[in-house]
Design a protein around this motif. Structure first.
Motif, mmCIF file in Angstrom:
data_model
loop_
_atom_site.group_PDB
_atom_site.id
_atom_site.type_symbol
_atom_site.label_atom_id
_atom_site.label_comp_id
_atom_site.label_asym_id
_atom_site.label_seq_id
_atom_site.Cartn_x
_atom_site.Cartn_y
_atom_site.Cartn_z
ATOM 1 N N THR A 211 0.810 -1.219 0.000
ATOM 2 C CA THR A 211 0.000 0.000 0.000
ATOM 3 C C THR A 211 0.844 1.269 0.000
ATOM 4 O O THR A 211 0.517 2.241 -0.697
ATOM 5 N N LEU A 212 1.960 1.262 0.755
ATOM 6 C CA LEU A 212 2.723 2.484 0.975
ATOM 7 C C LEU A 212 3.939 2.629 0.070
ATOM 8 O O LEU A 212 4.478 3.736 -0.047
ATOM 9 N N MET A 213 4.394 1.533 -0.533
ATOM 10 C CA MET A 213 5.586 1.595 -1.380
ATOM 11 C C MET A 213 5.190 1.353 -2.835
ATOM 12 O O MET A 213 4.923 0.213 -3.230
ATOM 13 N N PRO A 214 5.148 2.405 -3.652
ATOM 14 C CA PRO A 214 4.700 2.261 -5.046
ATOM 15 C C PRO A 214 5.515 1.257 -5.860
ATOM 16 O O PRO A 214 4.957 0.539 -6.687
ATOM 17 N N HIS A 215 6.850 1.203 -5.619
ATOM 18 C CA HIS A 215 7.658 0.281 -6.427
ATOM 19 C C HIS A 215 7.361 -1.177 -6.072
ATOM 20 O O HIS A 215 7.425 -2.049 -6.936
ATOM 21 N N VAL A 216 7.005 -1.444 -4.808
ATOM 22 C CA VAL A 216 6.612 -2.797 -4.421
ATOM 23 C C VAL A 216 5.290 -3.160 -5.080
ATOM 24 O O VAL A 216 5.136 -4.247 -5.659
ATOM 25 N N ALA A 217 4.323 -2.250 -5.013
ATOM 26 C CA ALA A 217 3.022 -2.496 -5.643
ATOM 27 C C ALA A 217 3.171 -2.705 -7.140
ATOM 28 O O ALA A 217 2.519 -3.576 -7.732
ATOM 29 N N SER A 218 4.056 -1.912 -7.766
ATOM 30 C CA SER A 218 4.250 -2.034 -9.216
ATOM 31 C C SER A 218 4.793 -3.402 -9.592
ATOM 32 O O SER A 218 4.323 -4.034 -10.546
ATOM 33 N N ARG A 219 5.762 -3.894 -8.820
ATOM 34 C CA ARG A 219 6.352 -5.200 -9.134
ATOM 35 C C ARG A 219 5.343 -6.327 -8.921
ATOM 36 O O ARG A 219 5.278 -7.263 -9.724
ATOM 37 N N VAL A 220 4.571 -6.241 -7.864
ATOM 38 C CA VAL A 220 3.564 -7.272 -7.612
ATOM 39 C C VAL A 220 2.487 -7.239 -8.693
ATOM 40 O O VAL A 220 2.072 -8.290 -9.213
ATOM 41 N N ASP A 221 2.037 -6.040 -9.065
ATOM 42 C CA ASP A 221 1.001 -5.909 -10.090
ATOM 43 C C ASP A 221 1.479 -6.453 -11.435
ATOM 44 O O ASP A 221 0.734 -7.139 -12.137
ATOM 45 N N ARG A 222 2.727 -6.146 -11.788
ATOM 46 C CA ARG A 222 3.256 -6.633 -13.069
ATOM 47 C C ARG A 222 3.429 -8.148 -13.066
ATOM 48 O O ARG A 222 3.313 -8.792 -14.102
ATOM 49 N N PHE A 223 3.732 -8.697 -11.894
ATOM 50 C CA PHE A 223 3.856 -10.154 -11.800
ATOM 51 C C PHE A 223 2.485 -10.817 -11.956
ATOM 52 O O PHE A 223 2.336 -11.802 -12.684
ATOM 53 N N LEU A 224 1.474 -10.269 -11.283
ATOM 54 C CA LEU A 224 0.130 -10.850 -11.351
ATOM 55 C C LEU A 224 -0.545 -10.578 -12.687
ATOM 56 O O LEU A 224 -1.306 -11.414 -13.189
#
Length: 382
Positions: A211-224
């Motif tokens: 939720t708070l780290m955009p680069h973490v969310a981006s990597r998870v979203d691109r993986f899914l």
């Protein structure tokens, strides 16, 4: 000339007859593979950023020298000296981690490095093995001495480490440290209350990072959902495995290294697969697996709880880092910038690996009486 006969009582001779030579040989094999793959992967990267073709090759070979020296030197230590080294190493490296937040240069939005002269140092690489040894010591003492707050101290150390990693931020290293710490805690016999509590904290932490780290969310979203963002590096890595086939395209014939920015570091496993095939990949996996299984086997024979916890924790750190790197290369987990131990190009990270495996070799050395339980059922610590 020193003769390494069994009757020779010198420190070097004693080390030679007690160290796990098979594990030592496997680690040297990984370094040899790293040197070969540096020749394959790094010239294209160097020329792309306007450096001499063999810039990274020479630096890789250069860093092998202090890495081997550190690994052998640390492996000469006894159990007590390993604990003292870990304590000193933790204090120094943790202090340097704090400095990264103040004076560390920003690289891709993170403050993880310190520039000391010509050398860039990532202190967290040295904190990880030191922390694992200290946590193992605390868990062992908690079981050995009733009333000793070893578990609380270990949890406090863990909170300090992950707190700094979150501030840098370095979510990948945070997850790696958490997994290894959880494994040691499990070995130490944590109760279901602790399992539920720590599991809840881990889930909350993962959700907070997303939720708070955009680069973490981006990597998870691109993986899914690969269509949600840029997956160029993963796509090219998968192409390397497809085109390499079983026996590879041949030395120097790979294409992925010419277009991947991190071909010599994060994606060197893909370079190996493209040029030398699935066979090379299986050999690399087998060597890592051998080191892990060999260490676990020797640790199971030990009566000293600290040696058991410490050896298992250090080899888990080594094996999980390799597993994460290779899993990213074949798109099994979200992308994370983590090197392949002793194979990827690296400076301070390579020396930190020598430090880590030196402590592992020191703890797994055969010692007189190390496999015999005293009559009182408790083994005295060295």
């Amino acid at each position: 000339m020193i003769r390494l006969a069994r009757t020779n009582r010198s420190q070097i001779a004693e080390w030679w007859w007690t160290v796990d030579k098979w594990t030592l040989f496997a680690l040297f094999c990984l370094m040899l593979i790293g040197g070969v793959l540096a020749l394959a992967a790094s010239p294209a990267v160097a020329m792309r950023i306007h450096l001499p073709p063999f810039h990274f090759v020479y630096r890789q070979l250069f860093f092998f020298v202090p890495t081997i020296a550190v690994m052998i030197g640390v492996s000469l230590l006894n159990v007590r000296q390993v604990r003292r080294l870990a304590a000193a190493g933790f204090l120094i490296a943790f202090g340097l981690m704090l400095l990264t937040l103040v004076i560390g240069p920003e690289v891709k939005g993170a403050h993880r490095w310190l520039q000391i002269g010509p050398l860039a140092i990532q202190p967290s690489e040295f904190v990880k093995p030191s922390f694992i040894v200290l946590a193992s010591w605390m868990f062992a003492e908690a079981q050995r001495t009733p009333g000793f707050p070893g578990t609380i101290i270990a949890l406090a150390l863990y909170t300090m480490v992950v707190g700094i990693l979150a501030m840098q931020p370095d979510f990948g290293q945070l997850m790696l440290v958490t997994m290894v710490f959880g494994a040691i805690f499990f070995m130490a016999g944590l109760s279901w209350r602790w399992i539920v509590s720590l599991g809840t904290v881990a889930i909350i932490g993962a959700l907070a990072a997303y939720t708070l780290m955009p680069h973490v969310a981006s990597r998870v979203d691109r993986f899914l959902n690969p269509d949600s963002g840029d997956t160029y590096q993963i796509d090219r890595a998968l192409d390397a495995f497809h085109t390499g086939g079983f026996f590879g395209r041949g030395p120097g014939e790979g294409e992925v290294k010419r277009i991947l920015p991190d071909a010599h570091t994060d994606f060197i496993f893909a370079v190996a697969a493209e040029e030398y095939g699935v066979v090379a990949g299986l050999i690399i996996i087998s060597i890592f697996g051998f080191v892990v299984m060999r260490t676990l086997s020797r640790a199971m024979e030990e009566q000293d709880l600290f040696v058991q916890f410490g050896a298992c924790g250090l080899v888990a750190l080594f094996g999980l880092q390799a597993l994460i790197n290779m899993s990213v290369n074949v798109d099994l987990i979200p992308a994370k910038g983590m090197t392949l131990p002793f194979i990827s190009y690296g400076g301070s990270s390579m020396i930190a690996l020598g430090y880590t495996m030196g402590m592992l070799l020191a703890l797994t050395r055969r010692r007189a009486g190390s496999h015999v339980t005293p009559p009182n059922g408790k083994r005295a610590y060295a």
